[in-house]
Design an enzyme around this catalytic site. Sequence first.
Site, PDB file in Angstrom:
ATOM      1  N   LYS A  13      39.902  45.387  32.685  1.00  0.00           N
ATOM      2  CA  LYS A  13      39.292  46.256  33.702  1.00  0.00           C
ATOM      3  C   LYS A  13      40.258  47.344  34.148  1.00  0.00           C
ATOM      4  CE  LYS A  13      38.730  42.827  36.609  1.00  0.00           C
ATOM      5  NZ  LYS A  13      39.279  41.678  35.846  1.00  0.00           N
ATOM      6  N   ARG A  88      33.051  40.814  43.834  1.00  0.00           N
ATOM      7  CA  ARG A  88      33.451  39.588  43.170  1.00  0.00           C
ATOM      8  C   ARG A  88      32.689  38.374  43.662  1.00  0.00           C
ATOM      9  NH1 ARG A  88      38.890  41.035  41.471  1.00  0.00           N
ATOM     10  NH2 ARG A  88      40.040  39.236  40.780  1.00  0.00           N
ATOM     11  N   ARG A 127      51.490  40.269  30.462  1.00  0.00           N
ATOM     12  CA  ARG A 127      51.317  41.588  31.105  1.00  0.00           C
ATOM     13  C   ARG A 127      52.577  42.019  31.857  1.00  0.00           C
ATOM     14  NH1 ARG A 127      46.314  42.367  34.818  1.00  0.00           N
ATOM     15  NH2 ARG A 127      47.041  40.350  35.585  1.00  0.00           N
ATOM     16  N   ARG A 160      53.403  40.446  37.646  1.00  0.00           N
ATOM     17  CA  ARG A 160      52.683  40.132  38.880  1.00  0.00           C
ATOM     18  C   ARG A 160      52.936  38.689  39.301  1.00  0.00           C
ATOM     19  NH1 ARG A 160      46.567  42.246  38.281  1.00  0.00           N
ATOM     20  NH2 ARG A 160      46.175  40.206  39.217  1.00  0.00           N
ATOM     21  N   ARG A 171      42.362  31.355  38.549  1.00  0.00           N
ATOM     22  CA  ARG A 171      41.598  32.609  38.675  1.00  0.00           C
ATOM     23  C   ARG A 171      40.380  32.581  37.751  1.00  0.00           C
ATOM     24  NH1 ARG A 171      46.571  36.305  37.628  1.00  0.00           N
ATOM     25  NH2 ARG A 171      45.062  37.942  37.144  1.00  0.00           N
TER      26      ARG A 171
HETATM   27  P1  AP5 Z   1      44.328  44.358  32.520  1.00  0.00           P
HETATM   28  O1  AP5 Z   1      43.627  45.606  32.179  1.00  0.00           O
HETATM   29  O2  AP5 Z   1      45.477  44.424  33.446  1.00  0.00           O
HETATM   30  O3  AP5 Z   1      43.256  43.254  32.978  1.00  0.00           O
HETATM   31  P2  AP5 Z   1      42.318  43.185  34.254  1.00  0.00           P
HETATM   32  O4  AP5 Z   1      40.929  42.938  33.783  1.00  0.00           O
HETATM   33  O5  AP5 Z   1      42.553  44.330  35.168  1.00  0.00           O
HETATM   34  O6  AP5 Z   1      42.846  41.806  34.873  1.00  0.00           O
HETATM   35  P3  AP5 Z   1      43.428  41.447  36.287  1.00  0.00           P
HETATM   36  O7  AP5 Z   1      44.356  40.284  36.087  1.00  0.00           O
HETATM   37  O8  AP5 Z   1      43.955  42.627  37.014  1.00  0.00           O
HETATM   38  O9  AP5 Z   1      42.131  40.938  36.973  1.00  0.00           O
HETATM   39  P4  AP5 Z   1      42.004  40.061  38.170  1.00  0.00           P
HETATM   40  O10 AP5 Z   1      40.577  40.227  38.410  1.00  0.00           O
HETATM   41  O11 AP5 Z   1      42.459  38.657  38.006  1.00  0.00           O
HETATM   42  O12 AP5 Z   1      43.063  40.648  39.239  1.00  0.00           O
HETATM   43  P5  AP5 Z   1      42.897  41.640  40.446  1.00  0.00           P
HETATM   44  O13 AP5 Z   1      44.102  42.452  40.541  1.00  0.00           O
HETATM   45  O14 AP5 Z   1      41.584  42.286  40.411  1.00  0.00           O
HETATM   46  O15 AP5 Z   1      44.811  43.686  31.130  1.00  0.00           O
HETATM   47  C1  AP5 Z   1      45.562  42.479  31.117  1.00  0.00           C
HETATM   48  C2  AP5 Z   1      46.649  42.533  30.039  1.00  0.00           C
HETATM   49  O16 AP5 Z   1      46.012  42.563  28.750  1.00  0.00           O
HETATM   50  C3  AP5 Z   1      47.533  43.779  30.080  1.00  0.00           C
HETATM   51  O17 AP5 Z   1      48.836  43.408  29.719  1.00  0.00           O
HETATM   52  C4  AP5 Z   1      46.916  44.723  29.031  1.00  0.00           C
HETATM   53  O18 AP5 Z   1      47.902  45.560  28.458  1.00  0.00           O
HETATM   54  C5  AP5 Z   1      46.346  43.751  28.014  1.00  0.00           C
HETATM   55  N1  AP5 Z   1      45.097  44.219  27.405  1.00  0.00           N
HETATM   56  C6  AP5 Z   1      44.080  44.909  28.018  1.00  0.00           C
HETATM   57  N2  AP5 Z   1      43.090  45.167  27.131  1.00  0.00           N
HETATM   58  C7  AP5 Z   1      43.484  44.618  25.936  1.00  0.00           C
HETATM   59  C8  AP5 Z   1      42.888  44.553  24.641  1.00  0.00           C
HETATM   60  N3  AP5 Z   1      41.676  45.093  24.392  1.00  0.00           N
HETATM   61  N4  AP5 Z   1      43.590  43.913  23.666  1.00  0.00           N
HETATM   62  C9  AP5 Z   1      44.799  43.362  23.912  1.00  0.00           C
HETATM   63  N5  AP5 Z   1      45.417  43.393  25.124  1.00  0.00           N
HETATM   64  C10 AP5 Z   1      44.772  44.013  26.116  1.00  0.00           C
HETATM   65  O19 AP5 Z   1      42.864  40.617  41.680  1.00  0.00           O
HETATM   66  C11 AP5 Z   1      44.019  39.874  42.035  1.00  0.00           C
HETATM   67  C12 AP5 Z   1      43.721  38.989  43.223  1.00  0.00           C
HETATM   68  O20 AP5 Z   1      43.391  39.799  44.361  1.00  0.00           O
HETATM   69  C13 AP5 Z   1      42.546  38.024  43.073  1.00  0.00           C
HETATM   70  O21 AP5 Z   1      42.917  36.820  42.425  1.00  0.00           O
HETATM   71  C14 AP5 Z   1      42.136  37.824  44.538  1.00  0.00           C
HETATM   72  O22 AP5 Z   1      43.009  36.926  45.178  1.00  0.00           O
HETATM   73  C15 AP5 Z   1      42.348  39.206  45.130  1.00  0.00           C
HETATM   74  N6  AP5 Z   1      41.144  40.050  45.039  1.00  0.00           N
HETATM   75  C16 AP5 Z   1      41.017  41.220  44.362  1.00  0.00           C
HETATM   76  N7  AP5 Z   1      39.779  41.732  44.505  1.00  0.00           N
HETATM   77  C17 AP5 Z   1      39.098  40.854  45.292  1.00  0.00           C
HETATM   78  C18 AP5 Z   1      37.751  40.813  45.762  1.00  0.00           C
HETATM   79  N8  AP5 Z   1      36.864  41.764  45.468  1.00  0.00           N
HETATM   80  N9  AP5 Z   1      37.391  39.762  46.540  1.00  0.00           N
HETATM   81  C19 AP5 Z   1      38.269  38.787  46.877  1.00  0.00           C
HETATM   82  N10 AP5 Z   1      39.544  38.762  46.438  1.00  0.00           N
HETATM   83  C20 AP5 Z   1      39.958  39.786  45.650  1.00  0.00           C
HETATM   84 MG    MG Z   2      43.397  44.573  37.079  1.00  0.00          MG
END
Ligand code: AP5
Ligand code: MG
Length: 213
Positions: A13, A88, A127, A160, A171
């Site tokens: 994402k 979410r 990552r 992270r 997660r």
């Molecule tokens: P990346 O693009 O970073 O993945 P992502 O989908 O953004 O994953 P996240 O870990 O950021 O999602 P998340 O939902 O767990 O965390 P968030 O920050 O939203 O890609 C991942 C890795 O893979 C990278 O190294 C990249 O280079 C590689 N990659 C990407 N595409 C690839 C491909 N096609 N092939 C190979 N490699 C690839 O949330 C964190 C925390 O915040 C949550 O756990 C929660 O506690 C809180 N939070 C955030 N939003 C909310 C909400 N709306 N409600 C409640 N709590 C929330």
């Molecule tokens: Mg992300």
Amino acid sequence: MNLIFMGPPGAGKGTQARRIAEKYAIPQLSTGDMLRAAVKAGTPVGLQAKAAMESGGLVTDAIVVGIIGDRIAEADCANGFILDGFPRTVAQAEALDGMLRERNLHIDHVIDITADDEALVARITGRRTCGKCGEGYHIQFKKPASPEACDHCGGALVTRADDTEETVRNRLSVYHAQTAPVLNFYRGKGGIETVDGMQEMNTVFGALCAIIG
Ligand code: AP5
Ligand code: MG
Ligand code: ZN
């Protein structure tokens, strides 16, 4: 152009939202990034969010809905935005609906980026992110020229705090229990579009551009 990028942790994402934001000149609104900034700055929101984020659980709906409500009211969202990691829960999706209705806005595309759980664990534990400009890397799939510095700005690459294998598994289970139902919520409305996030990054980007137009 108002977009929602859905998908499990590590689906891509953030990687794709960053590129789409640049191409279409609309901001990427990542609740995860905003919450991490709040934790780092030690704001009241950050203090409330910290424990849930560290364990891989969800921060309360009230906090994230408040953050997004304030953010979409800002001037740079006038031509559109990409929601990355929000909504979410079904309650967040309903709150978003209300906010959009008040502003006479609608979502153009809800895009689900899919991937297998086992691949996601490897993606997340490998990552690295630039602490200065936010560029994302992967030790295997998107290697920086130097393991410790950003190719673009030379900033230090960081891991992270919630990217441990144990937290990732939590997660993922939180995603299946609480976030997957949001897909059904949108299926019942305008529908969702799906992109296979297991493909190579540039292929995923091309598929997204084809949908967005
Ligand atoms: P990346 O693009 O970073 O993945 P992502 O989908 O953004 O994953 P996240 O870990 O950021 O999602 P998340 O939902 O767990 O965390 P968030 O920050 O939203 O890609 C991942 C890795 O893979 C990278 O190294 C990249 O280079 C590689 N990659 C990407 N595409 C690839 C491909 N096609 N092939 C190979 N490699 C690839 O949330 C964190 C925390 O915040 C949550 O756990 C929660 O506690 C809180 N939070 C955030 N939003 C909310 C909400 N709306 N409600 C409640 N709590 C929330
Ligand atoms: Mg992300
Ligand atoms: Zn950088």
